[in-house]
Design a protein around this motif. Structure first.
Motif, mmCIF file in Angstrom:
data_model
loop_
_atom_site.group_PDB
_atom_site.id
_atom_site.type_symbol
_atom_site.label_atom_id
_atom_site.label_comp_id
_atom_site.label_asym_id
_atom_site.label_seq_id
_atom_site.Cartn_x
_atom_site.Cartn_y
_atom_site.Cartn_z
ATOM 1 N N ALA A 94 -16.265 -159.303 -116.116
ATOM 2 C CA ALA A 94 -17.527 -159.450 -115.386
ATOM 3 C C ALA A 94 -17.613 -160.807 -114.697
ATOM 4 O O ALA A 94 -18.398 -160.984 -113.764
ATOM 5 C CB ALA A 94 -18.707 -159.274 -116.342
ATOM 6 N N MET A 95 -16.816 -161.770 -115.156
ATOM 7 C CA MET A 95 -16.779 -163.078 -114.516
ATOM 8 C C MET A 95 -15.828 -163.088 -113.321
ATOM 9 O O MET A 95 -15.676 -164.115 -112.677
ATOM 10 C CB MET A 95 -16.332 -164.134 -115.533
ATOM 11 N N GLN A 96 -15.228 -161.919 -113.053
ATOM 12 C CA GLN A 96 -14.242 -161.798 -111.963
ATOM 13 C C GLN A 96 -13.151 -162.856 -112.106
ATOM 14 O O GLN A 96 -12.830 -163.609 -111.193
ATOM 15 C CB GLN A 96 -14.934 -161.899 -110.604
ATOM 16 N N PRO A 115 -18.072 -160.109 -104.468
ATOM 17 C CA PRO A 115 -18.913 -160.756 -105.487
ATOM 18 C C PRO A 115 -19.754 -159.729 -106.246
ATOM 19 O O PRO A 115 -20.146 -158.696 -105.701
ATOM 20 C CB PRO A 115 -19.807 -161.694 -104.665
ATOM 21 N N LEU A 116 -20.019 -160.026 -107.497
ATOM 22 C CA LEU A 116 -20.845 -159.158 -108.327
ATOM 23 C C LEU A 116 -22.262 -159.139 -107.744
ATOM 24 O O LEU A 116 -22.856 -160.199 -107.496
ATOM 25 C CB LEU A 116 -20.873 -159.692 -109.759
ATOM 26 N N PRO A 117 -22.827 -157.967 -107.483
ATOM 27 C CA PRO A 117 -24.187 -157.897 -106.929
ATOM 28 C C PRO A 117 -25.185 -158.636 -107.815
ATOM 29 O O PRO A 117 -25.021 -158.734 -109.034
ATOM 30 C CB PRO A 117 -24.471 -156.396 -106.888
ATOM 31 N N PRO A 152 -19.357 -167.143 -107.674
ATOM 32 C CA PRO A 152 -19.683 -168.311 -108.496
ATOM 33 C C PRO A 152 -18.650 -169.413 -108.259
ATOM 34 O O PRO A 152 -17.588 -169.184 -107.687
ATOM 35 C CB PRO A 152 -19.592 -167.773 -109.933
ATOM 36 N N ARG A 153 -18.963 -170.610 -108.710
ATOM 37 C CA ARG A 153 -17.969 -171.683 -108.647
ATOM 38 C C ARG A 153 -16.764 -171.299 -109.503
ATOM 39 O O ARG A 153 -16.868 -170.476 -110.420
ATOM 40 C CB ARG A 153 -18.578 -173.001 -109.095
#
Length: 538
Positions: A198-200, A116-118, A229-230
């Motif tokens: 950036a939203m992976q 996950p993005l920090p 995120p969802r």
């Protein structure tokens, strides 16, 4: 100018009513003055006759906008809006560049893309999210009506939405900052590709089974971890005009998690904001020249798999689709992205009515397991038959492409496809008839027997002479020139010999031609009536 109007209050689909299944066949009324033509494919011993579903009265991809100069009002409004459009374009470009710069800063030095993005990097992405809201403002969405609230991520880790415009993902990026599922091609888009990384985003190639499998595994992995995120998906797989819900892909439903459906609406009078059969540049220009564009977003109740019994993904998708269609007060169709491919192919070939070439691919796939790519390849063949302005083909166009002279067999094949008995066929009739023949259980066995019948020397190859000797038994009076033309379509490399693999591939691309080789059938237990029918056909 777009104008807001309230929806009808009476629901089109009641909560306890499930949508009826699509019609399965048309009723064919043959003239009583003539006896029906025997099927030229009876030797394949089909379990049921050919049926072709009724064409859908709905075109879910048509943009209903009037042209720019369709009325004095439209012309005047566009002219008056040009200075506003220039300012909006400047705001759009500035916001996009600022968002791109913030995203580059947030991603700088980040290497662990599977985690996950920090949180501090996600904090920087708030700048980009605010830029997304400015972009919506530049397109004329000064305010956006909302109904209901997003469920918590713990309650519904997966969100699904109908897909009407390129505005949808911009709104969800700002509102939810979810992990989306998108086509691999989006990664290469200038500026935007960096932002969606950036939203992976979970990338998928819809035509690669392994890519689809990996995407489903990623959906399950990220939905099961609260640190991500969802996950947001557009299960239709493409944009529609918002007047119907098309078929759902199952990627969002296979993991078996609770799902929150969300629906978007774009109320309008003059300007249809859907990204249908319209260029992106024209759509953006029309948005820039509207005083205001209306958008409504409604968060629906969460839908969870039934706990009392194991619910399969298909049933979960049906319940979700029905809930969304009921909320939008619209119907459902069996169209899919495959129909978009057919629509684009017909448009590229300058057909007068490209929409007439759509076949509701989900329906075809459920009947015969024909892929979208195969349907496009068969459309290539059909377009060579020179369809008229209605998209219909006559017997002359049909027989010229298949290289069969006017004879009883070629007429029987055409009559088999002409289920309406009016002397012309549609692409849908041609495709369903072709798929019907190709998917008969005895089709492959017949192809193999045909090859061995032609290969009378047993060396694993067929020459033009052997091919001609075999085909003359199926088409009486065929000329050497016609045989040569057919053999050239079979002998792709022009070396004068065709092996089994090439021969089987040729028949898979031209399944209707198997009728020419019905005399090669050597099935055990052919009935006396079936034998008489074969004699009549051949």
């Amino acid at each position: 100018m777009a104008s807001h109007h309230q929806s009808l209050t009476t629901p089109f689909l009641s909560p306890d009513h499930h949508p009826p299944p699509p019609p399965h066949s048309v009723v064919t009324i043959r003239s009583s003055s003539s006896s029906p033509t025997p099927s030229p494919f009876a030797f394949l011993r089909p379990s049921r006759p050919l049926s072709v579903p009724d064409p859908s009265p709905v075109d879910p991809f048509r943009n209903h906008s009037a042209s720019l100069l369709s009325s004095p009002y439209e012309s005047l409004r566009t002219l008056l809006s040009l200075p506003i459009a220039l300012l909006r374009l400047l705001l759009f470009v500035s916001s996009l560049l600022l968002g791109f710069a913030a995203t580059k800063l947030a991603l700088g030095g980040w290497k662990d893309r599977d985690s996950p993005l920090p949180s501090w990097r996600r904090g920087i992405m708030w700048v980009t999210r605010l830029c997304a809201r400015l972009i919506l403002f530049s397109f004329g969405y000064q305010w956006i009506a909302r109904k209901g609230k997003p469920a918590t991520r713990e309650t519904a880790p997966i969100v699904v939405s109908n897909h009407v415009s390129f505005i949808d993902p911009i709104f969800y990026f700002y509102e939810l900052f979810p992990t989306m599922v998108a086509s691999e091609s989006h990664d290469a888009m200038p500026l935007v590709g960096t932002i969606i990384r950036a939203m992976q985003v979970i990338y998928v190639n819809r035509f690669d089974p392994s890519s689809r499998k990996n995407a489903i595994n990623e959906i399950k992995r990220k939905a099961s971890c609260d640190s991500f995120p969802r996950v947001l998906l557009f299960p239709e797989g493409t944009t529609s005009n918002g007047r119907a819900i098309i078929s759902f892909q199952l990627g969002a439903f296979i993991p078996g998690y609770c799902i929150q459906p969300v629906v978007v609406r774009y109320p309008h009078v003059h300007f249809d904001q859907s990204w249908g059969h319209i260029s992106l540049g024209k759509l953006m220009f029309r948005m820039f020249t509207q005083f205001h564009n209306y958008m409504e977003v409604e968060y629906l109740p969460v839908i969870c798999p039934h706990e009392c019994h194991k619910e399969n993904p298909v049933q979960l998708a049906k319940r979700t689709r029905h809930a969304m269609a009921s909320a939008l007060n619209i119907g459902v169709t069996s169209h899919s992205f495959g129909d978009v491919m057919l629509l684009m192919k017909a448009s590229e070939s300058k057909q007068a009515n490209p929409a007439s070439f759509m076949v509701e691919m989900t329906q075809l796939d459920s009947f015969y397991h024909i892929s979208s790519m195969e349907a496009v390849q068969f459309l290539d063949k059909y377009l060579l038959m020179k369809p008229d302005t209605r998209g219909r083909v006559s017997f002359d166009g049909f027989s010229s492409v298949f290289g069969l002279k006017t004879c009883s067999l070629s007429k029987a094949i055409f009559s088999f496809l002409d289920v309406e008995n009016i002397g012309t066929i549609t692409y849908k009739q041609y495709l369903f008839g072709t798929a019907y023949v190709m998917k008969q259980p005895l089709f492959r066995e017949t192809c193999l027997q045909t090859f061995h019948e032609c290969d009378d020397r047993g060396d694993g190859y067929i020459s033009e002479e052997q091919f001609g000797n075999c085909i003359r038994q199926g088409v009486a009076g065929i000329t050497p020139g016609e045989i040569h033309s057919l053999y050239c379509s079979l002998d792709a490399d022009g070396d004068g010999r065709v092996n089994k693999e090439s021969f089987l591939s040729w028949l898979r691309k031209n399944p209707l031609l198997i009728a020419v080789f019905s005399h090669c059938v050597r099935y055990a237990g052919v009935s006396e009536n079936g034998g008489r029918m074969l004699e009549e056909i051949v």
